[in-house]
Design an enzyme around this catalytic site. Structure first.
Site, mmCIF file in Angstrom:
data_model
loop_
_atom_site.group_PDB
_atom_site.id
_atom_site.type_symbol
_atom_site.label_atom_id
_atom_site.label_comp_id
_atom_site.label_asym_id
_atom_site.label_seq_id
_atom_site.Cartn_x
_atom_site.Cartn_y
_atom_site.Cartn_z
ATOM 1 C CG ASN A 158 5.463 14.103 56.983
ATOM 2 O OD1 ASN A 158 4.792 14.184 58.022
ATOM 3 N ND2 ASN A 158 5.001 13.539 55.879
ATOM 4 C CD1 TRP A 159 9.183 14.425 62.764
ATOM 5 C CD2 TRP A 159 8.086 15.176 64.575
ATOM 6 N NE1 TRP A 159 10.059 15.164 63.527
ATOM 7 C CE2 TRP A 159 9.418 15.637 64.634
ATOM 8 C CE3 TRP A 159 7.192 15.525 65.602
ATOM 9 C CZ2 TRP A 159 9.874 16.422 65.693
ATOM 10 C CZ3 TRP A 159 7.653 16.304 66.646
ATOM 11 C CH2 TRP A 159 8.982 16.750 66.689
ATOM 12 C CE LYS A 160 5.855 9.940 56.009
ATOM 13 N NZ LYS A 160 6.070 8.915 54.987
ATOM 14 C CG HIS B 142 2.396 12.802 52.362
ATOM 15 N ND1 HIS B 142 2.265 11.429 52.321
ATOM 16 C CD2 HIS B 142 3.703 13.056 52.582
ATOM 17 C CE1 HIS B 142 3.468 10.893 52.507
ATOM 18 N NE2 HIS B 142 4.354 11.857 52.680
ATOM 19 C CD GLU C 41 2.613 8.271 54.217
ATOM 20 O OE1 GLU C 41 2.430 9.034 55.183
ATOM 21 O OE2 GLU C 41 3.729 7.794 53.936
ATOM 22 C CD GLU D 212 7.165 13.273 50.027
ATOM 23 O OE1 GLU D 212 8.110 13.270 50.810
ATOM 24 O OE2 GLU D 212 5.994 13.017 50.366
ATOM 25 N N GLY E 163 9.268 5.467 52.426
ATOM 26 C CA GLY E 163 9.295 4.463 53.482
ATOM 27 C C GLY E 163 9.806 3.100 53.028
ATOM 28 C CB SER F 284 14.172 6.236 51.023
ATOM 29 O OG SER F 284 13.062 5.355 51.198
ATOM 30 N N GLY G 47 10.872 11.810 55.940
ATOM 31 C CA GLY G 47 9.952 11.109 56.825
ATOM 32 C C GLY G 47 10.701 10.436 57.954
ATOM 33 N N GLY G 48 10.869 9.111 57.867
ATOM 34 C CA GLY G 48 11.438 8.307 58.944
ATOM 35 C C GLY G 48 12.719 8.865 59.544
HETATM 36 P P1 13P Z 1 10.429 8.468 54.182
HETATM 37 O O1 13P Z 1 11.554 9.492 54.311
HETATM 38 O O2 13P Z 1 10.175 7.748 55.462
HETATM 39 O O3 13P Z 1 10.619 7.600 52.997
HETATM 40 O O4 13P Z 1 9.098 9.315 53.921
HETATM 41 C C1 13P Z 1 9.092 10.308 52.950
HETATM 42 C C2 13P Z 1 7.867 11.108 53.102
HETATM 43 O O5 13P Z 1 6.770 10.635 52.874
HETATM 44 C C3 13P Z 1 7.999 12.502 53.574
HETATM 45 O O6 13P Z 1 6.807 13.182 53.470
#
Ligand code: 13P
Length: 255
Positions: free
Chosen positions: A9-11, A95, A97, A167, A173, A213, A234-235
């Site tokens: 997930n590149w956000k 998600h 967020e 999640e 994050g 993470s 994510g990251g």
């Molecule tokens: P991180 O891997 O950056 O913690 O993010 C997880 C996430 O929200 C994937 O959708």
């Protein structure tokens, strides 16, 4: 056994040109990887270009959100059929967020899931508790509510095709991933509820993936837990080599 499912997930990162460059390199790296479902979720603007760059490869493209109506006066929204035509085959829904920053609720998640299936998109539904909720021992209650209300009305067949991403909000994050035991406990609970509410067969088919993470150095231990069928990253998915490592290590751990 369920095929491991690894999604990045590149956000809100990467332009069209960044996305194309990444996908061109990534598809070469993963071309011989079998037995893992591999998905990338770029921002809306890069979906079409990423899907073109991934054409005839083993990399699928996801959207990070969608609206439930097909079309209409909904400024700023994007519908499932639009995503489908742009080349997305998957869509992330609910998600944390989206829930905390943009007012998503279990009711909106539910409408979006129905609309995704109606348009032939494969949804990845996100659930998970906040730190406060975990500290108050409410984790299972929160998951139960998110499953019950978010998945309300889905058929057994749809549950069987669903990917649920657990999640925990406190792990996103933050660099603080859930321990393998915490992930296994939550996933086991989710699987049990799916069995109770939708039946053993769809519960067995449904993929439960972990997010929060995930990194190359913790993926192996996470996906070797019972009921952890992959990861939503994510990251660590922004770096093409790092994400490739996550894909290959998840495959090794799962076999
Ligand atoms: P991180 O891997 O950056 O913690 O993010 C997880 C996430 O929200 C994937 O959708």
């Amino acid at each position: 056994m369920r095929t491991p499912f690894i999604a990045g997930n590149w956000k809100m990162y990467k332009t069209v040109s960044d996305a194309v460059k990444y996908v061109k390199e990534f598809r070469g790296l993963v071309k011989d990887v079998e037995g893992v479902e591999i998905v990338l979720a770029p921002p809306f603007t890069a979906i079409h270009a990423a899907a073109e760059a991934a054409r005839n490869s083993n990399v699928g493209i996801a959207a990070q959100d969608m609206f439930w109506e097909r079309e209409g006066a909904f400024t700023g929204q994007v519908s499932a059929p639009m995503l489908q035509e742009a080349g997305a085959r998957y869509v992330i829904i609910g998600h944390s967020e989206r829930r905390t920053l943009f007012g998503e609720t279990d009711a909106t998640v539910n409408r979006k899931l129905a609309a995704a299936y109606a348009a032939g998109l494969a949804p990845i539904a996100c659930i998970g508790e906040t730190l406060d909720q975990r500290e108050r021992s409410e984790t299972f209650d929160v998951l139960d509510r998110q499953i019950k209300q978010g998945l309300d009305g889905l058929t057994a067949e749809q549950i069987g095709q669903l990917v649920i991403a657990y999640e925990p909000v406190w792990a996103i994050g933050t660099g603080r991933n859930a321990t393998p035991a915490q992930a296994a406990e939550a996933h086991g609970h989710i699987r049990k509820r799916l069995q109770q509410w939708f039946g053993p067969e769809p519960a067995e088919l449904c993929h439960l993936i972990y997010g929060g993470s995930v990194k190359p150095d913790n993926i192996r231990e996470l996906v070797s837990q019972p009921d952890v069928d992959g990861a939503l990253v994510g990251g660590a998915s922004l770096d093409v080599r790092g994400f490739f490592e996550i894909v290959t290590r998840s495959r090794e751990a799962a076999v």
